[in-house]
Design a protein around this motif. Structure first.
Motif, PDB file in Angstrom:
ATOM      1  N   ARG A   1     -51.898 -64.571 -41.252  1.00 11.14           N
ATOM      2  CA  ARG A   1     -51.276 -65.669 -41.993  1.00 11.14           C
ATOM      3  C   ARG A   1     -50.044 -66.189 -41.242  1.00 11.14           C
ATOM      4  O   ARG A   1     -49.785 -67.402 -41.209  1.00 11.14           O
TER       5      ARG A   1
ATOM      6  N   SER B   1     -49.934 -69.923 -39.878  1.00 13.69           N
ATOM      7  CA  SER B   1     -48.838 -70.738 -40.384  1.00 13.69           C
ATOM      8  C   SER B   1     -48.054 -71.361 -39.243  1.00 13.69           C
ATOM      9  O   SER B   1     -47.619 -72.519 -39.325  1.00 13.69           O
TER      10      SER B   1
ATOM     11  N   TYR C   1     -49.878 -74.270 -37.958  1.00 16.33           N
ATOM     12  CA  TYR C   1     -49.748 -75.353 -38.938  1.00 16.33           C
ATOM     13  C   TYR C   1     -48.402 -76.061 -38.766  1.00 16.33           C
ATOM     14  O   TYR C   1     -48.319 -77.295 -38.826  1.00 16.33           O
ATOM     15  N   ARG C   2     -47.326 -75.275 -38.550  1.00 18.33           N
ATOM     16  CA  ARG C   2     -46.003 -75.869 -38.351  1.00 18.33           C
ATOM     17  C   ARG C   2     -45.983 -76.749 -37.102  1.00 18.33           C
ATOM     18  O   ARG C   2     -45.361 -77.815 -37.102  1.00 18.33           O
TER      19      ARG C   2
ATOM     20  N   THR D   1     -41.248 -70.192 -38.845  1.00 22.18           N
ATOM     21  CA  THR D   1     -42.059 -69.111 -38.277  1.00 22.18           C
ATOM     22  C   THR D   1     -41.459 -68.513 -37.016  1.00 22.18           C
ATOM     23  O   THR D   1     -42.025 -67.571 -36.457  1.00 22.18           O
TER      24      THR D   1
ATOM     25  N   LEU E   1     -54.852 -68.529 -45.144  1.00 22.92           N
ATOM     26  CA  LEU E   1     -53.459 -68.877 -45.423  1.00 22.92           C
ATOM     27  C   LEU E   1     -53.107 -68.713 -46.901  1.00 22.92           C
ATOM     28  O   LEU E   1     -51.988 -68.339 -47.256  1.00 22.92           O
TER      29      LEU E   1
END
Length: 660
Positions: A458, A462, A465-466, A506, A550
């Motif tokens: 995850r 993540s 994704y950022r 992150t 996620l």
């Protein structure tokens, strides 16, 4: 049929089991061979799926001999492989069967001589490439044989080449449907070692084998140990594998590119391991010279692209190594199957990493094929990745791909026997309990640790994704594996500063894991299909399935990637045998001395006859001679692999060697 032919057809000499014993020196068929031979000898069509080393050649050679002895003429064997033609013909002539080939290596006079032998019906088997078989000239000659009742059967080897779904499609195979159209009453047998459901259906349709009986033997090669390691300085890993396990033994190392082949071969030689390069870019004479050396000399390592290997009949290849990921399980199975054709212990070793996955996916995506073909190829690659990443028995996974459950009979339209090799046997292999591991792969011998990587996954997803949401003032961007791991581990690199990624939520959340651990997590997420690497720079993106991870909707148990390190003692203990350089089976001191004397004698005979040594006798047969120590021709004839012609040609010499 003539009176003589009719008389001979009633004779014992035309019976398949008699031929097997008299010609090849074996007293029993194995697995489905007996059923296949009986069916084809009787005039039936067949599609045969049998693993490399499973004795496919005997499935058409014995019927060809039987039908020839009954006056039914010449068998035409379609093969795309010049090396295989040469070896098969040499081996058949050694056992007293008149065979020949027609290919580009023959002079005009030699080719005309072969054609005269064929047209006379004196030949038992003729080997030819598919592009020659379908020429008007050759078909006219076959027409003449057919009209005179001198065309006994067609054998189509490497039949998967006819399928666009297969791993080695060859357009010239598509024209072979002419054989059914022109000679519907002549039996045809198509043979291959690998074909999934798509490929089988294609073979049947394109070769018009709808009425053929299908024989599917077990795909299991119990003598092969499967080992897959995560790449971590792969050259060093390969060198350790060869030196610890197979020093002085014959092997094949597969690489994806021609450049890597040449560099790896040169490096192995620098490290004291005799190695030769082989790829399609080399001059044809060089390729032939290297191939001949590999077949005739002991202990050579061939470093090659996939241009090398199909049809190579060398039985004592003790290992096959992959420095790059093959494109699918069929390719992997076909290539690893070139190890241990004699049934004695062998190993299939592969090192792979994230770059391999990315490169194979890019090759599919950038190809010119249609989307449906690409979809199938992606599925095949995913199956291979699942095999590489599994923490369960690799053999179980491999066999499941071909629709076979380990420990249960193979799926087949015909009999369900295992079809193991006649050449030396495959050793003791008890029937396992369905669902159990094989005990002869790295995961069974050294079960890998697994861990709950859900939270780590995850974090990684993540972070990707950022990246996609904002690029630190540069707009949405995608980045590669190295930068991703730097951000997760909180490394303040120039690139991190350039894109202000230290401000991401992150940044540094994965400092508890090492770079190697994060690469392992990323590779497994790519293999599971949650992450994709795209474009020229292998930038990372998320798939639809990543959302489920996620959101915490799935738990991920990933393997802790560790390389198995074993020395010679570990191998000997695990297999119950020595490393194999001295002899393929355990022999006492006197027997070992006899074995070495027999090998020296065989080398001289092979050199005199210009043949690979294993065509004279394979190692397993020599070892059995050394162990039994026969004192008469009658006792020698009982050794597996000693047929009548070889007994007559070599029997007295062998007895003299054994008595020295």
């Amino acid at each position: 049929m003539s009176t003589i032919a009719a008389h001979r057809s009633d004779s014992a000499v035309t019976q398949p089991l008699h031929i097997l014993d008299e010609v090849f020196g074996y007293n029993a068929f194995r697995g489905q061979q007996a059923a296949i031979v009986e069916h084809v000898t009787g005039g039936g069509d067949a599609l045969v799926l049998m693993p490399t080393g499973g004795g496919k050649s005997l499935c058409y050679q014995v019927p060809a001999i039987a039908r020839h002895r009954r006056g039914q003429g010449v068998a035409v064997v379609v093969s795309p492989l010049i090396a295989l033609m040469h070896d098969q013909v040499g081996a058949l002539e050694e056992v007293g069967v008149h065979a020949a080939f027609l290919n580009s290596t023959l002079s005009l006079e030699e080719a005309q001589h072969v054609e005269r032998e064929m047209m006379s019906g004196r030949l038992t088997l003729l080997y030819a490439a598919p592009e020659r078989v379908t020429t008007p000239r050759f078909l006219a000659q076959v027409d003449s044989l057919h009209q005179r009742g001198l065309l006994s059967l067609f054998a189509i080897d490497e039949a998967h080449c006819v399928s666009q779904w297969g791993h080695d499609f060859r357009a010239e195979y598509l024209a072979l449907n002419v054989l059914h159209e022109r000679y519907a009453d002549v039996p045809r047998i198509a043979l291959t070692a690998t074909a999934d459901e798509h490929t089988r259906a294609d073979i049947i349709e394109r070769l018009q084998l709808q009425d053929a009986r299908v024989f599917i033997s077990s795909f299991d090669r119990p003598n092969i140990r499967y080992l897959i390691v995560e790449k971590d300085n792969p050259r060093t890993q390969l060198l350790r594998f060869i030196r610890d396990e197979h020093e002085g033994e014959a092997g094949i190392v597969y690489c994806q590119s021609r450049k890597k082949v040449e560099e790896t071969a040169a490096w192995l030689n620098d490290e004291g391991i005799s190695a030769l390069p082989y790829h399609a870019g080399l001059d044809a004479a060089v390729r032939q010279r290297h191939q001949d050396r590999f077949l005739r000399e002991e202990g050579l390592v061939m470093v090659a692209t996939i241009a090398f290997g199909m049809g190579i009949d060398k039985p004592d290849v003790r290992f096959v190594a992959h420095l790059d990921l093959p494109k699918n399980i069929e390719s992997y199975y076909q290539e690893t199957g070139r190890a241990g054709r004699d049934g004695l212990p062998a190993e299939a070793w592969m090192a792979y990493g994230l770059a391999d996955v990315v490169n194979q996916r890019r090759m599919i995506d950038d190809g010119t094929a249609g989307e449906e073909f690409k979809r199938v190829q992606r599925g095949k690659l995913d199956a291979l990745l699942a095999l590489a990443e599994t923490h369960e028995c690799r053999r179980v996974r491999l066999l499941e791909y071909f629709g076979e459950h380990y420990g249960e009979p193979a799926p087949a339209a015909g009999p369900s026997q295992d079809g193991r090799s006649l050449l030396g046997g495959q050793g003791a292999h008890g029937v396992p309990t369905p669902g159990a591991g094989c005990g002869n792969c790295d995961n069974c011998l050294n079960p890998p640790a697994t861990w709950d990587a859900t939270e780590a996954a995850r974090k990684l997803l993540s972070c990707i994704y950022r990246f996609q949401q904002h690029g630190g003032g540069f707009g949405p961007r995608a980045f590669g594996a190295g930068h991703l791991i730097d951000v997760l581990r909180g490394k303040r690199t120039d690139k991190v500063a350039q894109y202000h990624h230290e401000s991401l939520s992150t940044f540094g959340i994965g400092a508890d894991l090492s770079e190697q651990q994060w690469r392992s997590v990323l590779r497994q997420l790519v293999a599971l299909g949650h992450v994709v690497a795209e474009g020229e720079f292998n930038t990372l993106g998320l798939t639809d399935s990543a959302r489920t991870v996620l959101r915490g909707g799935v738990s991920l148990q990933l393997r802790v990637a560790t390389e198995t390190k074993r020395g010679r003692g570990a191998k000997a203990k695990a297999t119950g045998k020595a490393t194999g350089r001295a002899a393929p089976v355990d022999l006492d001191a006197d027997a070992l001395q006899r074995f070495q004397a027999l090998k020296s004698w065989r080398f001289e005979v092979a050199r005199e006859h210009n043949l690979p040594a294993y065509i004279v006798f394979n190692d397993a047969t020599l070892a059995e001679m050394a162990r039994v120590h026969p004192g008469s021709l009658a006792e020698l004839s009982e050794i597996s692999g000693v047929g009548a012609k070889k007994l007559e040609a070599y029997g007295a010499e062998i007895l003299r060697v054994l008595e020295r």
